[in-house]
Design a protein around this motif. Structure first.
Motif, PDB file in Angstrom:
ATOM      1  N   GLY A  46      36.057  53.109  68.529  1.00 45.02           N
ATOM      2  CA  GLY A  46      36.792  54.357  68.422  1.00 45.02           C
ATOM      3  C   GLY A  46      37.232  54.674  67.023  1.00 45.02           C
ATOM      4  N   GLY A  47      36.982  53.762  66.075  1.00 45.48           N
ATOM      5  CA  GLY A  47      37.270  54.076  64.692  1.00 45.48           C
ATOM      6  C   GLY A  47      38.641  53.689  64.208  1.00 45.48           C
ATOM      7  N   GLY A  48      39.629  53.630  65.113  1.00 45.07           N
ATOM      8  CA  GLY A  48      40.984  53.293  64.700  1.00 45.07           C
ATOM      9  C   GLY A  48      41.765  54.532  64.297  1.00 45.07           C
ATOM     10  N   GLU A  49      42.992  54.286  63.876  1.00 43.13           N
ATOM     11  CA  GLU A  49      43.912  55.365  63.526  1.00 43.13           C
ATOM     12  C   GLU A  49      44.047  55.448  62.010  1.00 43.13           C
ATOM     13  OE1 GLU A  49      47.311  53.866  65.459  1.00 43.13           O
ATOM     14  OE2 GLU A  49      46.591  54.259  67.473  1.00 43.13           O
ATOM     15  N   GLY A  50      43.468  56.503  61.425  1.00 42.12           N
ATOM     16  CA  GLY A  50      43.603  56.677  59.988  1.00 42.12           C
ATOM     17  C   GLY A  50      45.032  57.034  59.625  1.00 42.12           C
ATOM     18  N   VAL A  51      45.551  56.400  58.594  1.00 42.88           N
ATOM     19  CA  VAL A  51      46.943  56.626  58.197  1.00 42.88           C
ATOM     20  C   VAL A  51      47.041  57.755  57.184  1.00 42.88           C
ATOM     21  CG1 VAL A  51      48.967  55.574  57.130  1.00 42.88           C
ATOM     22  CG2 VAL A  51      47.556  54.250  58.706  1.00 42.88           C
ATOM     23  N   ASP A  52      46.313  57.634  56.064  1.00 44.52           N
ATOM     24  CA  ASP A  52      46.378  58.665  55.031  1.00 44.52           C
ATOM     25  C   ASP A  52      45.188  59.614  55.096  1.00 44.52           C
ATOM     26  OD1 ASP A  52      44.874  56.445  54.372  1.00 44.52           O
ATOM     27  OD2 ASP A  52      46.224  55.851  52.756  1.00 44.52           O
ATOM     28  N   VAL A  53      44.030  59.110  55.514  1.00 46.61           N
ATOM     29  CA  VAL A  53      42.868  59.954  55.784  1.00 46.61           C
ATOM     30  C   VAL A  53      42.280  59.477  57.111  1.00 46.61           C
ATOM     31  CG1 VAL A  53      42.350  60.356  53.349  1.00 46.61           C
ATOM     32  CG2 VAL A  53      41.287  58.422  54.525  1.00 46.61           C
ATOM     33  N   PRO A  54      41.554  60.333  57.827  1.00 48.71           N
ATOM     34  CA  PRO A  54      40.965  59.900  59.094  1.00 48.71           C
ATOM     35  C   PRO A  54      40.041  58.710  58.898  1.00 48.71           C
ATOM     36  CG  PRO A  54      40.895  62.288  58.903  1.00 48.71           C
ATOM     37  CD  PRO A  54      41.341  61.777  57.571  1.00 48.71           C
ATOM     38  N   ALA A  55      39.984  57.848  59.917  1.00 49.94           N
ATOM     39  CA  ALA A  55      39.108  56.683  59.857  1.00 49.94           C
ATOM     40  C   ALA A  55      37.666  57.116  59.627  1.00 49.94           C
ATOM     41  CB  ALA A  55      39.212  55.891  61.160  1.00 49.94           C
ATOM     42  N   GLY A  56      36.954  56.385  58.744  1.00 52.36           N
ATOM     43  CA  GLY A  56      35.565  56.702  58.457  1.00 52.36           C
ATOM     44  C   GLY A  56      35.352  57.917  57.587  1.00 52.36           C
ATOM     45  N   THR A  57      36.395  58.376  56.901  1.00 54.75           N
ATOM     46  CA  THR A  57      36.256  59.516  55.993  1.00 54.75           C
ATOM     47  C   THR A  57      35.336  59.144  54.825  1.00 54.75           C
ATOM     48  OG1 THR A  57      38.417  60.442  56.527  1.00 54.75           O
ATOM     49  CG2 THR A  57      37.479  61.041  54.399  1.00 54.75           C
ATOM     50  N   ILE A  58      34.368  60.002  54.560  1.00 53.78           N
ATOM     51  CA  ILE A  58      33.423  59.768  53.468  1.00 53.78           C
ATOM     52  C   ILE A  58      33.792  60.668  52.292  1.00 53.78           C
ATOM     53  CG2 ILE A  58      31.012  59.909  52.749  1.00 53.78           C
ATOM     54  CD1 ILE A  58      30.233  59.483  55.672  1.00 53.78           C
ATOM     55  N   SER A  59      33.763  60.111  51.116  1.00 52.64           N
ATOM     56  CA  SER A  59      33.970  60.901  49.906  1.00 52.64           C
ATOM     57  C   SER A  59      33.171  60.257  48.780  1.00 52.64           C
ATOM     58  CB  SER A  59      35.458  60.964  49.540  1.00 52.64           C
ATOM     59  OG  SER A  59      35.926  59.700  49.125  1.00 52.64           O
ATOM     60  N   TYR A  60      33.060  60.967  47.700  1.00 55.63           N
ATOM     61  CA  TYR A  60      32.368  60.443  46.525  1.00 55.63           C
ATOM     62  C   TYR A  60      33.308  60.499  45.326  1.00 55.63           C
ATOM     63  CZ  TYR A  60      27.934  60.296  48.975  1.00 55.63           C
ATOM     64  OH  TYR A  60      26.933  59.975  49.846  1.00 55.63           O
ATOM     65  N   LYS A  61      33.154  59.537  44.463  1.00 51.97           N
ATOM     66  CA  LYS A  61      33.947  59.529  43.234  1.00 51.97           C
ATOM     67  C   LYS A  61      33.037  59.233  42.047  1.00 51.97           C
ATOM     68  CE  LYS A  61      35.373  54.693  42.747  1.00 51.97           C
ATOM     69  NZ  LYS A  61      36.526  53.799  42.525  1.00 51.97           N
ATOM     70  N   SER A  62      33.447  59.722  40.908  1.00 54.73           N
ATOM     71  CA  SER A  62      32.671  59.495  39.695  1.00 54.73           C
ATOM     72  C   SER A  62      32.800  58.040  39.275  1.00 54.73           C
ATOM     73  CB  SER A  62      33.168  60.410  38.574  1.00 54.73           C
ATOM     74  OG  SER A  62      32.503  60.116  37.364  1.00 54.73           O
ATOM     75  N   ALA A  63      31.639  57.394  39.094  1.00 56.96           N
ATOM     76  CA  ALA A  63      31.636  55.999  38.673  1.00 56.96           C
ATOM     77  C   ALA A  63      31.201  55.838  37.225  1.00 56.96           C
ATOM     78  CB  ALA A  63      30.711  55.180  39.578  1.00 56.96           C
TER      79      ALA A  63
END
Length: 753
Positions: free
Chosen positions: A190-207
């Motif tokens: 079920g993914g669990g309970e996201g605290v600050d963002v929803p569980a399994g949230t995908i994002s990209y960041k500059s590396a």
């Protein structure tokens, strides 16, 4: 029904009440914080406890019919001064608002997707609401389904919840929840309970940012060599070096591995040439590309110069792999040709009504040719090399050209026009229009993850209020076109010096985006907030039994875990000291009965918690703690009290009695306690062995008198009582025990008369 002051009872007042409450119905179940964890086995009725001791029970919680089924919901101990709602809602975790809710509030009294329970005598009692029974009880049915009203319980965690009604919306004392799962769902997932963002949230960041390839125009990440090929023009203001050509970069570091700056011109002589557009990869390594104005070249890492041919006719406006390994497809305005790479000879030629840009998909046997000036798109059959259909590009003629790209997984074609992306299926039917705030400039597809990546580039003209010089990367699902990752801002990426382009690593873990105006390539890495893949379940254990709770999660970066425990019905939580592994193992104690446990996973993107589970601890059965165990845990004297006998030093009843490590003694069958002397002896031995035991003479029919030493338990029932000296070293945070069961002898236990 009881009428409110100043209102006549009857149908009209009821209608007015319905209308009045309907005005707040839209908000009734949009804000339902939840509390309380579940305390029953999956697949059976489950019961949860609320913050004020309320009990909520749901008749069925797993394997529910996705199309809808009725469940019985019962409660007791609810406050008789507040009304509550009962409904199925998205479960967003402890003390967080669950939203949306299936069916909203049942303000008509007929839908039964939710229920309204009110105190006896409440103005709404009757058709709209049901009154609590004695002791704050209720017994109702609600109809719940997997999908409805924006809720899909196959994608999010859902619970049957209670909450205070709209007249006390801020009252959290009535909040109780019970998770449910529909057929085909694993209740442990079920993914669990996201605290600050929803569980399994995908994002990209500059590396990283690569500035070693001049003014980047096009990109290709080679599928075999894994090298990053960059078609580049010169960036005049960076250095005295002419940076035109084909650059080969290490995709991890951005360091230059090769630079092919020259290609044959119209006379065949080598000259510095930009690499305008990359057509596709060569087997093993290398690429085919177009260099201005009419050059078709090929080169690989380490080459000193490109090999190529110079075509006759107009300027090349687009290029793509041909239908054979030795050919390429070339657009020269409205003329489409398939040419031999080695000689430049056209094997097939087609003149279209107009156009400049195309996308070829040999797997689907189609080529899509865009004529932005006329607002048209033409489909070319690659077998017959004829036009097999023409389609309108919505928005009309003159739209700003963006891109034309095909999705190899579905055969669909994505066309960027102005601030929109038009998606046509393989038959040419427009199926979706995606609208952005910037110009649609390029798209790339990852078949491994089923994602489409679109780079939106700012116009760069700050006199236009719509422009801010910042672009955006958006990720879509190729099946449902839903946004599949958080939009990423691309500061400074505008179109004044050229269009941005994309390259995506298989699996979507890394994305490369060019910014011609800045002369750089930005390397983006994917982040995923923790997603629970294995969750613990409610557990029942006997006193002294070793138990284990297990939880696992995936994410990027790899998430860490810590276990937490609540001793007050999930109202407050504490970390379990040292519990940072996927499995939490400890010895169950009766003091832990009703404790809640959860695992909390963290990484750079967010925190996700499993749903709280309940530990139920029952008394140990007598069969394991009878005469044999008692004999093993006795003191010095191993003599047993036989029939018609009197206990001796350290005696343990052979058939029926148990001597605990605390030193208490119980009589055997028909034993004589000496007018209560055994009771006295038990008390004395308890003093020697340590407090905490209760003894009773004549367990199996004897006449001894029980004595208590220090508030103990269970010796009178034949159950083993764990010594404090054994239990104390195993204590960790919040009373959790992590030692294994052990047997110990207590030396020197004696009877006193």
């Amino acid at each position: 029904m009881t009428s409110t002051p100043g209102t006549a009872p009857g149908g009209q007042s009821r209608l007015r009440r319905r209308a009045g409450t309907a005005a707040v119905a839209a908000l009734l179940l949009a804000g339902i914080p939840v509390g309380a964890a579940v305390s029953a086995d999956a697949g059976t009725p489950k019961t949860a406890t609320g913050p004020q001791g309320q009990k909520l029970t749901v008749s069925a919680t797993t394997g529910l019919d996705p199309a809808g089924q009725k469940v019985r919901v019962q409660g007791e101990g609810y406050g008789l001064t507040n009304g509550i709602y009962v409904a199925l809602c998205k479960d967003n975790g402890d003390k967080r608002v669950p939203s949306p809710c299936l069916g909203g509030a049942d303000m008509s009294g007929g839908s039964k997707t939710s229920q309204w329970i009110v105190p006896p005598g409440d103005p709404y009692e009757g058709d709209l609401a049901q009154a609590f029974g004695s002791g704050g009880t209720f017994d109702v049915e609600i109809e719940i389904a997997q999908k409805g009203d924006g809720l899909d319980c196959a994608e999010v965690a859902c619970s049957v919840v209670t909450r205070a009604d709209h007249r006390a919306a801020g009252d959290r004392t009535q909040d109780v929840r019970i998770p449910v799962a529909f057929a085909g769902q694993d209740p442990g997932d079920g993914g669990g309970e996201g605290v600050d963002v929803p569980a399994g949230t995908i994002s990209y960041k500059s590396a990283a940012e690569f500035t070693t390839a001049g003014k980047p125009l096009d990109l290709l990440l080679h599928p075999d060599s894994k090298k990053l090929y960059v078609g580049a023009d010169n960036l005049p203001d960076t250095a005295d070096v002419d940076e035109r050509g084909l650059h080969v970069l290490n995709p991890e570091t951005g360091t230059s591995e090769s630079w092919i700056s020259q290609a044959p011109g119209s006379t065949g002589a080598l000259r510095p040439s930009a690499a305008a557009r990359i057509a596709g990869p060569l087997p093993g390594d290398g690429v085919v590309y177009n260099y201005p104005l009419r050059g078709v070249g090929s080169a690989k890492s380490g080459d000193e110069a490109a090999s190529g041919v110079w075509l006759a006719g107009p300027t090349i406006t687009d290029i793509a792999p041909g239908t054979t390994p030795d050919t390429v497809l070339v657009a020269q305005g409205a003329t489409l040709s398939e040419i031999e790479r080695a000689t430049g000879t056209a094997t097939r030629t087609l003149t279209l009504p107009g156009g400049t840009q195309f996308a070829a998909d040999p797997e689907w046997g189609a080529l899509w040719y865009s004529d932005f000036a006329a607002g048209k798109m033409h489909r070319v059959d690659l077998t017959s090399f004829t036009v097999s259909g023409s389609f309108d590009l919505p928005g009309g003629p003159g739209g700003m050209a963006g891109f034309t790209e095909t999705d190899p997984a579905t055969g669909a074609v994505w066309v960027g026009v102005d601030r929109s992306v038009l998606v046509f299926d393989a038959a040419g039917t427009l199926v979706k229009t995606l609208v952005g705030k910037d110009l649609a400039r390029d798209a790339a597809f990852d078949t491994a993850s089923g994602r489409a990546y679109v780079v939106w580039q700012d116009g760069g003209d700050l006199s236009d209020p719509a422009n801010d010089n910042n672009g955006t990367l958006t990720v879509y699902g190729i099946e449902d076109f839903a946004v599949a990752a958080k939009d990423l801002s691309l500061p400074g990426n505008h179109s004044q010096a050229g269009a941005a382009s994309l390259a995506v690593e298989p699996g979507g873990t890394t994305v490369f985006v060019t910014s011609p105006a800045e002369g750089k390539i930005t390397k983006l890495v994917r982040q995923v907030s923790p997603l629970v893949t294995r969750a613990p379940a409610d557990l029942t254990a006997e006193e002294g039994e070793e138990v284990a709770l297990t939880a696992e999660a995936e994410g990027a970066p790899e998430p860490t875990v810590r276990w937490q425990v609540s001793t007050d019905g999930a109202q407050t939580w504490k970390d379990v000291e040292g519990a940072t592994e996927s499995a939490l193992t400890f010895t169950a104690r009766t003091a832990q009965d009703g404790y809640r446990y959860r695992a909390e996973f963290r990484n750079d993107l967010g925190t996700t918690r499993t749903a709280a589970v309940t530990l139920t601890v029952t008394a140990a059965t007598g069969g394991d703690t009878g005469g044999d165990v008692g004999g093993d845990t006795g003191g010095n004297g191993e003599a047993s009290n036989g029939a018609d006998s009197t206990g001796s030093d350290g005696a343990t009843g052979g058939d029926g009695g148990t001597q605990t490590s605390g030193g208490s003694t119980t009589g055997g069958p028909d034993s004589t306690g000496g007018s209560g002397s055994t009771g006295t002896s038990g008390g004395s031995s308890g003093t020697v062995g340590g407090s905490g035991s209760t003894v009773g003479g004549g367990v199996a029919g004897g006449t001894g008198t029980a004595a208590t030493s220090g508030g103990g338990s269970l010796a009178a029932t034949g159950a083993t009582v764990m010594s404090v000296t054994l239990a104390a070293p195993g204590l960790v945070g919040a009373g959790v025990l992590v030692h294994r069961r052990a047997r110990r002898r207590t030396e020197g236990a004696t009877l006193t008369s």
